[in-house]
Design an enzyme around this catalytic site. Structure first.
Site, PDB file in Angstrom:
ATOM      1  N   GLU A 198       0.831  -1.210   0.000  1.00 13.67           N
ATOM      2  CA  GLU A 198       0.000   0.000   0.000  1.00 13.67           C
ATOM      3  C   GLU A 198       0.866   1.261   0.000  1.00 13.67           C
ATOM      4  OE1 GLU A 198      -1.557  -2.845   1.498  1.00 13.67           O
ATOM      5  OE2 GLU A 198      -2.643  -2.615  -0.372  1.00 13.67           O
ATOM      6  N   ASP A 324      -7.090  -4.801  -4.281  1.00 16.72           N
ATOM      7  CA  ASP A 324      -6.395  -5.207  -3.063  1.00 16.72           C
ATOM      8  C   ASP A 324      -6.559  -6.702  -2.812  1.00 16.72           C
ATOM      9  OD1 ASP A 324      -4.752  -4.883  -0.879  1.00 16.72           O
ATOM     10  OD2 ASP A 324      -6.344  -4.222   0.475  1.00 16.72           O
ATOM     11  N   LYS A 351      -7.741 -13.728  -0.789  1.00 19.53           N
ATOM     12  CA  LYS A 351      -8.692 -12.631  -0.627  1.00 19.53           C
ATOM     13  C   LYS A 351      -9.714 -12.567  -1.759  1.00 19.53           C
ATOM     14  CE  LYS A 351      -6.910  -8.598   1.018  1.00 19.53           C
ATOM     15  NZ  LYS A 351      -5.895  -7.522   1.147  1.00 19.53           N
ATOM     16  N   VAL A 566      -7.155  -3.577  13.359  1.00 21.92           N
ATOM     17  CA  VAL A 566      -8.180  -3.354  12.349  1.00 21.92           C
ATOM     18  C   VAL A 566      -9.470  -4.107  12.663  1.00 21.92           C
ATOM     19  CG1 VAL A 566      -6.725  -2.655  10.446  1.00 21.92           C
ATOM     20  CG2 VAL A 566      -6.991  -5.068  10.919  1.00 21.92           C
ATOM     21  N   HIS A 628      -5.435   5.619  13.483  1.00 22.66           N
ATOM     22  CA  HIS A 628      -6.371   6.007  14.546  1.00 22.66           C
ATOM     23  C   HIS A 628      -7.832   5.818  14.149  1.00 22.66           C
ATOM     24  CE1 HIS A 628      -3.409   7.539  17.403  1.00 22.66           C
ATOM     25  NE2 HIS A 628      -2.754   8.037  16.366  1.00 22.66           N
TER      26      HIS A 628
HETATM   27 CA    CA Z   1      -2.886  -5.191   0.362  1.00 26.20          CA
END
Ligand code: CA
Length: 704
Positions: A198, A324, A351, A566, A628
């Protein structure tokens, strides 16, 4: 620009002979690793054995006895940050890594600390990480313990003492690479990848001499600058021949991505190493590769010769990937009877939402079916060509696209398990969506994760200007999925948001889960039916993979508990240190009481002007949100700023944001990007988010 990667020198920290481990301490060699099934009392590798099946042959803890499973011991870590490591257990000693790449050796029977190693990762290394400064595990080999650090080092420790034996820098200094994945060992080599897709950069895998730390080979997953010399790496030939023609535009200015941040498996049958590669960078192929090309070897499984790193084959799961869809999920090696023939295959639930069965010798995909419902980026995988039939609109070139699965994936990195008794693979599955909206311009700034799509609409799951559709993943579901890889069909599912999985000969599947976001539980299901047969509540969510081992005739289940930064739907709590938890039948350990709820919202008295609010929000979204939390909502693993005492203290706020007072915790100075006045606008924005939270807290307490 991404700097070219030089071969870093090895720092030998102590004479090798003088620190050789005493006989018997973690003397794990190729023979033991090849026959790991003969010693089920140990957990010798990241995935239990070289095949990474995460299956324990121990059966004292089973469907009948599991109700007697109670805490045997616990060990508290020194940090509240995310815990993702699978521990190893060798001859009664547990080796586990934690956040900030620290390593503990613990007595596996009692939890007593034997040694502790802190690599002293600088706080600034936290900045180019997507998802906290986690570490997923160590490797043990011939008296040494290996750990990769967030700042890119590979370190070998004396297994008896925790003293460093050698350390080598595996990533280019001053760039945005990090290491969160576990090293793997075989044939006197340590294999390690890195993360960062990323942030730009080129993914690669390195093999080091296990004893000396000397680099043996390196394989880059994407081609470099066409105007530059070749890398002098094992990948040179295949990148020029196969990969380079699949790239267009200016990808090399940003790196291209394809980082190998999780799956990395040695196959003793074929002496080859498989690794899964990450997404392309930037996400959008329009900005990365002039909107065309497969972009090899992103979102692929690559097989290379273990000794030389020479290319064997690749299978690209997502050609020209732009959602992604990292192909980094665990790779599991099994022999399956398919159409009457016993085949050596690897199993993969990445994914992108398809479950792949791939022949290990050739890379040929034997079957591929969606393992989650709603998958909409491709209609099917054509087994004749091996290619998915990608829906043209899914590429979001002309209009935004609500993709299923979302960028979090149908399954992410969390460990899967395969039971040879049931023939099923157990997958922590999630169903979610991501809203992909192309940004007309792409701007690369080192250290800032610009990805070429609109983050605002991505986070809110719909057009930023239109009515909000709730955060990404609001309309989602999660479940433990028992999947038959031969028939490509579901055997059972158990609803709930869960993570790492372990299968056992006691007809059990253990899974760490989260309850209401930050709280956790360890749950046992019947492996054959999915019936929930045992659970234990923990103060922290469990993300890591559980293991089973045995000492002195008693069998244990152990898992690192500790939140993931996360975690979705965050009801914040006091920040609580991560903890290793070990259970046995009729265990008698008493755990400390849970930590209290988080302190209330702390808004400043003064109401922010709309100018300050809007400016502050723009800065916050770009620089602050990925750690955050968007909308300043955080699970409080990394602090929930709405509750921070500094929110009402202008000078303390400046000391942290501008002067870097908390650099050692990863909160570096942002003076390079922000002025003190900018920092004040962020305080104004977060202050209003805190005021909204305060209203919410007041109204919920008055209706209670
Ligand atoms: Ca990734």
């Amino acid at each position: 620009m991404i700097r070219r990667i030089g071969l870093a020198a090895v720092i030998v920290l102590a004479p090798l002979l003088a620190v050789a481990a005493p006989a018997g301490v973690a003397q794990v060699d190729d023979t033991r690793l090849a026959h790991a099934e003969r010693e089920p009392q140990n957990w010798l590798t990241h995935g239990g054995d070289w095949n990474e099946r995460r299956f324990s042959r121990l059966a004292q803890i089973n469907v009948q006895t599991v109700r007697r499973l109670k805490p045997a011991w616990y060990f508290d870590y020194d940090t509240t940050r995310g815990q993702e490591a699978t521990p190893l257990v060798v001859d009664g000693v547990m080796y586990v890594s934690t956040a900030w790449s620290k390593v503990y050796a613990l007595d596996a029977r009692t939890g007593r600390q034997i040694w502790f190693f802190d690599p002293k990762v600088p706080g600034s290394a936290a900045v180019p990480t997507c998802c906290d400064i986690v570490n997923r595990g160590v490797a043990v080999y011939k008296g040494l313990v290996y750990v990769g650090t967030v700042d890119g080092r590979l370190i070998a420790l004396n297994a008896a003492t925790g003293t460093p034996v050698w350390s080598t820098v595996t990533t280019p200094v001053g760039t945005t690479y990090s290491i969160t994945g576990a090293p793997r060992v075989a044939r006197d080599k340590v294999f390690i990848g890195n993360a960062g897709s990323e942030f730009g950069g080129r993914g690669y895998v390195s093999a080091y001499d296990a004893r000396s730390g000397k680099l043996i080979w390196r394989f880059y997953t994407v081609p470099g600058d066409p105007a530059a010399k070749q890398d002098g790496a094992a990948s040179d030939e295949v990148l020029a021949r196969l990969a380079r023609p699949t790239w267009f535009g200016d990808w090399y200015k940003y790196g291209g991505g394809g980082h190998v941040w999780n799956a990395l498996v040695f196959d003793p049958d074929l002496n080859q190493v498989y690794f899964g590669t990450g997404n392309g960078y930037p996400w959008s192929r329009v900005h990365r590769s002039a909107g065309k090309g497969d972009n090899l070897f992103i979102a692929s499984i690559v097989a290379v010769d273990a000794d030389t790193g020479r290319y064997k084959w690749h299978y690209q799961e997502v050609p020209g990937e732009e959602w992604d869809y990292d192909a980094i999920a665990d790779i599991t090696l099994v022999d399956l009877r398919i159409d009457g023939q016993l085949k050596k295959v690897l199993l993969h639930a990445p994914k992108d939402g398809f479950f792949y069965v791939i022949e290990r010798a050739t890379g040929k995909v034997l079957s591929a079916q969606p393992y989650i419902s709603g998958l909409n980026w491709a209609t099917r995988v054509d087994l004749a060509t091996g290619r998915p039939e990608i829906v043209a609109a899914a590429r979001y070139q002309d209009a935004p696209w609500l993709g299923i699965p979302g960028g979090g994936g149908g399954h992410n990195w969390q460990p899967v398990a395969f039971s040879p008794m049931t023939g099923l693979i157990y997958i922590p599955a999630t169903e979610s969506s991501t809203y992909y909206e192309l940004l007309p311009e792409f701007r690369y700034v080192q250290g800032i994760p610009h990805i070429g799509i609109n983050r605002e609409s991505m986070v809110h799951g719909g057009p930023a200007s239109g009515p909000p559709k709730g955060p990404t993943g609001a309309a989602n579901s999660a479940y433990l999925l028992a999947w038959n890889p031969v028939t490509q069909s579901e055997a059972w599912r158990a609803n709930g948001r869960g993570n790492g999985v372990l299968a056992t000969a006691g007809n059990l599947v253990f899974q760490g889960r989260s309850r209401a976001g930050l709280l956790g539980e360890l749950v046992a299901f019947r492996a054959d039916t999915g019936e929930r047969v045992w659970s234990y509540n923990t103060p922290n969510a469990i993300v890591a993979g559980p293991v089973m081992y045995s000492v002195g005739g008693e069998q244990y289940v152990a898992v690192s508990s500790g939140p993931s930064a996360v975690v979705f739907t965050p009801p914040a709590r006091m920040r609580d240190n991560g903890r290793m938890l070990a259970f046995k039948l009729d265990g008698t350990a008493t755990l400390p009481p849970d930590s209290p709820l988080a302190p209330p919202a702390n808004p400043p008295d003064q109401i922010a002007s709309s100018t300050a609010y809007n400016t502050g929000k723009a800065h916050y979204d770009l620089y602050c949100a990925r750690c955050h939390g968007f909308d300043a909502q955080s699970a409080n693993v990394i602090p929930d700023l709405r509750r921070s005492p500094m929110l009402t203290d202008k000078s303390a706020w400046k000391r942290v944001v501008i002067d870097g007072a908390l650099t050692d915790r990863g909160m570096v100075s942002w003076a390079k990007f922000l002025s003190p006045a900018d920092a004040e606008t962020i305080r104004a924005y977060v202050g209003e988010q805190a005021r909204a939270l305060q209203q919410q807290e007041l109204s919920s307490s008055s209706t209670r």
